[in-house]
Design an enzyme around this catalytic site. Structure first.
Site, PDB file in Angstrom:
ATOM      1  N   LYS A 282      37.506  24.483  14.801  1.00 50.33           N
ATOM      2  CA  LYS A 282      36.815  23.780  15.844  1.00 50.33           C
ATOM      3  C   LYS A 282      35.394  23.521  15.388  1.00 50.33           C
ATOM      4  O   LYS A 282      34.626  22.767  15.406  1.00 50.33           O
ATOM      5  CB  LYS A 282      37.001  24.185  17.127  1.00 50.33           C
ATOM      6  CG  LYS A 282      35.791  23.889  18.091  1.00 50.33           C
ATOM      7  CD  LYS A 282      35.950  24.298  19.399  1.00 50.33           C
ATOM      8  CE  LYS A 282      35.243  25.350  20.256  1.00 50.33           C
ATOM      9  NZ  LYS A 282      33.601  25.088  20.085  1.00 50.33           N
ATOM     10  N   ASN A 283      34.723  25.051  15.200  1.00 44.56           N
ATOM     11  CA  ASN A 283      33.416  24.969  14.990  1.00 44.56           C
ATOM     12  C   ASN A 283      32.773  24.481  13.557  1.00 44.56           C
ATOM     13  O   ASN A 283      31.625  24.387  13.217  1.00 44.56           O
ATOM     14  CB  ASN A 283      32.897  26.644  15.161  1.00 44.56           C
ATOM     15  CG  ASN A 283      32.815  26.907  16.558  1.00 44.56           C
ATOM     16  OD1 ASN A 283      33.100  25.885  17.567  1.00 44.56           O
ATOM     17  ND2 ASN A 283      33.064  28.215  16.975  1.00 44.56           N
TER      18      ASN A 283
ATOM     19  N   CYS B 112      29.918  26.084  26.565  1.00 45.81           N
ATOM     20  CA  CYS B 112      30.284  27.548  27.359  1.00 45.81           C
ATOM     21  C   CYS B 112      29.111  27.994  28.187  1.00 45.81           C
ATOM     22  O   CYS B 112      28.417  28.120  27.498  1.00 45.81           O
ATOM     23  CB  CYS B 112      31.118  28.424  26.643  1.00 45.81           C
ATOM     24  SG  CYS B 112      32.637  27.600  25.933  1.00 45.81           S
TER      25      CYS B 112
ATOM     26  N   ARG C 165      21.182  30.205  26.615  1.00 49.71           N
ATOM     27  CA  ARG C 165      21.651  29.717  25.159  1.00 49.71           C
ATOM     28  C   ARG C 165      20.181  28.844  24.693  1.00 49.71           C
ATOM     29  O   ARG C 165      20.321  27.794  24.864  1.00 49.71           O
ATOM     30  CB  ARG C 165      22.754  29.094  25.018  1.00 49.71           C
ATOM     31  CG  ARG C 165      23.959  29.785  25.721  1.00 49.71           C
ATOM     32  CD  ARG C 165      25.261  28.919  25.453  1.00 49.71           C
ATOM     33  NE  ARG C 165      25.745  28.742  24.103  1.00 49.71           N
ATOM     34  CZ  ARG C 165      27.016  28.129  23.809  1.00 49.71           C
ATOM     35  NH1 ARG C 165      27.733  27.643  24.726  1.00 49.71           N
ATOM     36  NH2 ARG C 165      27.353  28.229  22.435  1.00 49.71           N
ATOM     37  N   PRO C 166      19.181  29.696  24.417  1.00 51.06           N
ATOM     38  CA  PRO C 166      17.968  29.128  23.766  1.00 51.06           C
ATOM     39  C   PRO C 166      18.328  28.338  22.466  1.00 51.06           C
ATOM     40  O   PRO C 166      19.131  28.370  21.813  1.00 51.06           O
ATOM     41  CB  PRO C 166      17.021  29.996  23.682  1.00 51.06           C
ATOM     42  CG  PRO C 166      17.733  31.462  23.509  1.00 51.06           C
ATOM     43  CD  PRO C 166      19.198  31.403  24.215  1.00 51.06           C
TER      44      PRO C 166
ATOM     45  N   ASP D  37      33.599  35.211  19.677  1.00 56.01           N
ATOM     46  CA  ASP D  37      34.584  34.483  20.190  1.00 56.01           C
ATOM     47  C   ASP D  37      35.852  34.875  20.107  1.00 56.01           C
ATOM     48  O   ASP D  37      36.964  34.198  20.839  1.00 56.01           O
ATOM     49  CB  ASP D  37      34.659  32.851  19.297  1.00 56.01           C
ATOM     50  CG  ASP D  37      33.367  32.540  19.534  1.00 56.01           C
ATOM     51  OD1 ASP D  37      32.947  31.454  18.561  1.00 56.01           O
ATOM     52  OD2 ASP D  37      32.592  32.660  20.374  1.00 56.01           O
TER      53      ASP D  37
ATOM     54  N   ARG E 133      39.251  22.263  25.097  1.00 49.12           N
ATOM     55  CA  ARG E 133      38.105  22.076  24.290  1.00 49.12           C
ATOM     56  C   ARG E 133      38.482  22.571  22.730  1.00 49.12           C
ATOM     57  O   ARG E 133      37.912  21.821  21.735  1.00 49.12           O
ATOM     58  CB  ARG E 133      36.890  22.520  24.733  1.00 49.12           C
ATOM     59  CG  ARG E 133      36.281  21.996  26.101  1.00 49.12           C
ATOM     60  CD  ARG E 133      35.090  22.429  26.479  1.00 49.12           C
ATOM     61  NE  ARG E 133      34.105  22.390  25.207  1.00 49.12           N
ATOM     62  CZ  ARG E 133      33.068  23.030  25.177  1.00 49.12           C
ATOM     63  NH1 ARG E 133      32.506  23.672  26.264  1.00 49.12           N
ATOM     64  NH2 ARG E 133      32.112  22.941  24.083  1.00 49.12           N
TER      65      ARG E 133
HETATM   66  C1  EPZ Z   1      28.213  29.044  17.932  1.00 53.71           C
HETATM   67  O1  EPZ Z   1      27.399  29.033  19.067  1.00 53.71           O
HETATM   68  C2  EPZ Z   1      29.645  28.840  18.556  1.00 53.71           C
HETATM   69  N1  EPZ Z   1      29.503  27.399  18.915  1.00 53.71           N
HETATM   70  C3  EPZ Z   1      29.941  29.724  19.462  1.00 53.71           C
HETATM   71  O2  EPZ Z   1      31.286  29.637  19.850  1.00 53.71           O
HETATM   72  C4  EPZ Z   1      29.667  31.157  19.161  1.00 53.71           C
HETATM   73  O3  EPZ Z   1      30.049  32.130  20.108  1.00 53.71           O
HETATM   74  C5  EPZ Z   1      28.465  31.448  18.411  1.00 53.71           C
HETATM   75  O4  EPZ Z   1      27.982  30.451  17.460  1.00 53.71           O
HETATM   76  C6  EPZ Z   1      28.167  32.819  17.853  1.00 53.71           C
HETATM   77  O5  EPZ Z   1      29.225  32.941  16.659  1.00 53.71           O
HETATM   78  C7  EPZ Z   1      29.844  26.390  18.014  1.00 53.71           C
HETATM   79  O6  EPZ Z   1      30.017  26.491  16.824  1.00 53.71           O
HETATM   80  C8  EPZ Z   1      30.006  25.280  18.761  1.00 53.71           C
HETATM   81  P1  EPZ Z   1      24.163  31.178  18.006  1.00 53.71           P
HETATM   82  P2  EPZ Z   1      25.680  28.927  18.899  1.00 53.71           P
HETATM   83  O7  EPZ Z   1      23.047  30.013  17.827  1.00 53.71           O
HETATM   84  O8  EPZ Z   1      25.447  28.053  17.712  1.00 53.71           O
HETATM   85  C9  EPZ Z   1      20.662  33.279  20.156  1.00 53.71           C
HETATM   86  C10 EPZ Z   1      33.347  28.956  20.919  1.00 53.71           C
HETATM   87  O9  EPZ Z   1      33.902  29.934  21.589  1.00 53.71           O
HETATM   88  N2  EPZ Z   1      19.905  31.939  19.805  1.00 53.71           N
HETATM   89  O10 EPZ Z   1      24.758  31.687  16.870  1.00 53.71           O
HETATM   90  O11 EPZ Z   1      25.077  28.376  20.148  1.00 53.71           O
HETATM   91  C11 EPZ Z   1      21.893  33.090  21.372  1.00 53.71           C
HETATM   92  O12 EPZ Z   1      21.111  33.128  22.487  1.00 53.71           O
HETATM   93  C12 EPZ Z   1      31.799  29.103  20.969  1.00 53.71           C
HETATM   94  O13 EPZ Z   1      33.916  28.437  20.236  1.00 53.71           O
HETATM   95  C13 EPZ Z   1      18.290  32.128  20.030  1.00 53.71           C
HETATM   96  O14 EPZ Z   1      18.225  33.053  20.402  1.00 53.71           O
HETATM   97  O15 EPZ Z   1      25.437  30.455  19.021  1.00 53.71           O
HETATM   98  C14 EPZ Z   1      22.629  34.098  20.803  1.00 53.71           C
HETATM   99  O16 EPZ Z   1      22.353  35.282  21.474  1.00 53.71           O
HETATM  100  C15 EPZ Z   1      31.171  29.533  22.282  1.00 53.71           C
HETATM  101  N3  EPZ Z   1      17.908  31.007  19.646  1.00 53.71           N
HETATM  102  C16 EPZ Z   1      22.559  34.379  19.505  1.00 53.71           C
HETATM  103  O17 EPZ Z   1      21.437  33.831  18.958  1.00 53.71           O
HETATM  104  C17 EPZ Z   1      18.492  29.781  19.214  1.00 53.71           C
HETATM  105  O18 EPZ Z   1      17.675  28.970  18.880  1.00 53.71           O
HETATM  106  C18 EPZ Z   1      24.089  33.515  18.840  1.00 53.71           C
HETATM  107  O19 EPZ Z   1      23.800  32.192  18.927  1.00 53.71           O
HETATM  108  C19 EPZ Z   1      19.793  30.027  18.861  1.00 53.71           C
HETATM  109  C20 EPZ Z   1      20.535  30.983  19.220  1.00 53.71           C
END
Ligand code: EPZ
Length: 439
Positions: free
Chosen positions: A22-23, A120, A125-126, A310, A403
């Protein structure tokens, strides 16, 4: 309202085939906007998030041709749209990956406007790291009134050095997409290393990009003028595979999980082995067996190659019946991603949450109840718990589960689970809190 009804307590047996990741799919589909030519994508998962993205690309003027259930041909040659129209906003607000459209439109047209992403809801989620990267590439990025507006100075992005303050899958993907056709060289440091990051880099390179280092903590990109068409097969879904592994651990039985990359499952396999679950790795499958008692363990989620966040809810569901106390610590998402614990407690789980950790006291068994899928992976955890529980579990809000899981009901039924998707009205809250007693 559609819900899953599970008569639990039956071990799982047989073979299940894992779908495309998916991702990876939700990154590759928007990235196809960068390609002038036909992208043939194989091993695409049949899930609602990919359906939504294909619909958005169609609306943007792409030619989208489904060859079969898991193969699509995308031709974005004639896509001119750098602003997503109002008709698409409801959809882009529902999925996290809609922000990849910004990186793709910006990279292709030098301009982009879309809504803030959805996804989700487990805490803040910044997207500051996305903005940092796109700004470094020469874009003026503004967020106003729930929209993201980005414009490349002089009409085209320019390569840059980017150091991510936080390891972010989304920011790594977005910057990689935008930089693929930026003028000059881009170096992104402190990047995410997940399998789907590597898959996107491989997709871009198969379309003529020059992306190196994906899978390490530094990615180097030499911008190219244009990307040409080609064929790409997505990797299997690490988290879908892990979810079926967790289900066997919870319900017991013996299952062959095929179309996987065992290397991607190493952290999940090693945790399950600590819990006395037998895991045997094949070339493109894993054999999972559990017929004795589970053993407790502790889990701390980290970016890949650490234990995946995840898989956190699903593993907590398994640990509910592991004698002793197991500690599950969320190391990726602030706010802990533990909303599903309240639903597991309706099934008799004994879990206390303190900040980023859940303390799971093993109980003899879980009891079926009516529960909600709070989000995608929380919903998967309810399925895992329902398969193990005595009695009948009803899971509401299954739209979240669909999803990210292709045919989860069909796949579990083929493994001997008594699970069905039914359409009936939700119970009033009062009954729900009383829990569901097996009839
Ligand atoms: C991706 O989300 C996945 N979604 C999420 O999977 C997964 O939990 C996550 O990566 C971590 O592996 C998709 O790929 C569509 P991140 P993403 O940016 O990209 C912080 C699922 O179940 N952060 O790696 O949104 C954030 O708050 C979904 O398939 C910032 O601070 O996650 C978090 O603490 C749920 N600033 C950490 O980084 C930013 O600009 C990791 O977030 C971006 C992120």
């Amino acid at each position: 309202m559609e819900k899953y009804v599970i008569h639990g307590g039956k071990p799982l047996h047989g073979q299940v085939d894992i779908s495309g990741a998916k991702n990876a799919a939700v990154a590759v589909i928007p990235a196809a906007i960068m390609v002038r030519g036909v992208c043939r994508l194989e091993n695409l998962p049949e899930i609602s998030d990919t359906d939504k993205l294909l619909h958005i690309l169609t609306y943007m003027g792409a030619q989208v041709r489904m060859i079969n259930r898991t193969t699509v041909e995308l031709d974005c040659t004639n896509v001119q749209m750098d602003t997503l129209p109002e008709e698409m906003w409801a959809m882009t607000r529902k999925i996290r990956a809609s922000y990849y459209l910004i990186g793709a439109m910006l990279g292709r047209f030098g301009r982009a406007r879309s809504t803030m992403p959805g996804g989700c809801n487990f805490g803040v989620r910044p997207i500051d790291q996305h903005i940092k990267g796109l700004t470094a590439l020469g874009a003026d990025v503004r967020m106003t009134g729930g929209f993201i507006n980005a414009t490349a100075k002089n009409g085209r992005l320019r390569g840059a050095m980017v150091y991510l303050d936080k390891v972010s899958v989304g920011a790594t993907i977005n910057i990689m997409i935008a930089a693929a056709t930026a003028e000059g060289r881009t170096v992104i440091e402190n990047v995410a290393r997940e399998p789907h990051i590597v898959d996107l880099a491989n997709f871009l390179n198969s379309m003529g990009a020059d992306v190196r280092g994906a899978g390490t903590d530094v990615i180097k990109i030499r911008g190219v003028k244009t990307l040409h068409g080609g064929t790409y097969t997505l990797i299997p879904d690490q988290i879908e595979a892990g979810t079926y592994m967790a289900a066997v651990a919870a319900a017991g039985g013996a299952v062959k999980i095929t179309n996987v990359i065992p290397k991607h499952l190493e952290c999940i396999s090693s945790k399950l082995r600590e819990m006395d679950v037998e895991i045997e790795d094949g070339d493109d499958y894993v054999l999972v067996r559990r017929d004795g008692p589970l053993h407790q363990t502790n889990i701390k989620t980290k970016p890949y190659p650490g234990f995946p966040t995840d898989m956190q809810p699903q593993m907590t569901a398994v640990l509910c019946c592991a004698p002793g106390v197991s500690v599950v610590t969320e190391g990726v998402w602030n706010g802990g991603r533990f909303k599903y614990v309240a639903e597991l407690k309706k099934m008799g789980a004994s879990i206390e949450v303190d900040d980023q950790s859940a303390f799971v006291q093993g109980v003899d068994h879980l009891t079926g109840a009516t529960v909600k899928a709070c989000d995608l992976r929380a919903g998967a955890a309810m399925v895992v718990a329902g398969l193990a529980a005595e009695g009948v579990t009803k899971i509401e809000d299954v739209v979240y589960i669909e999803r990210g899981y292709q045919d989860i009901v069909g796949k579990f039924r083929a493994l001997g689970a008594d699970i069905a998707c039914v359409d009936e009205p939700d119970e009033p809250d009062a009954e729900r809190s009383a829990g569901w007693v097996a009839g």
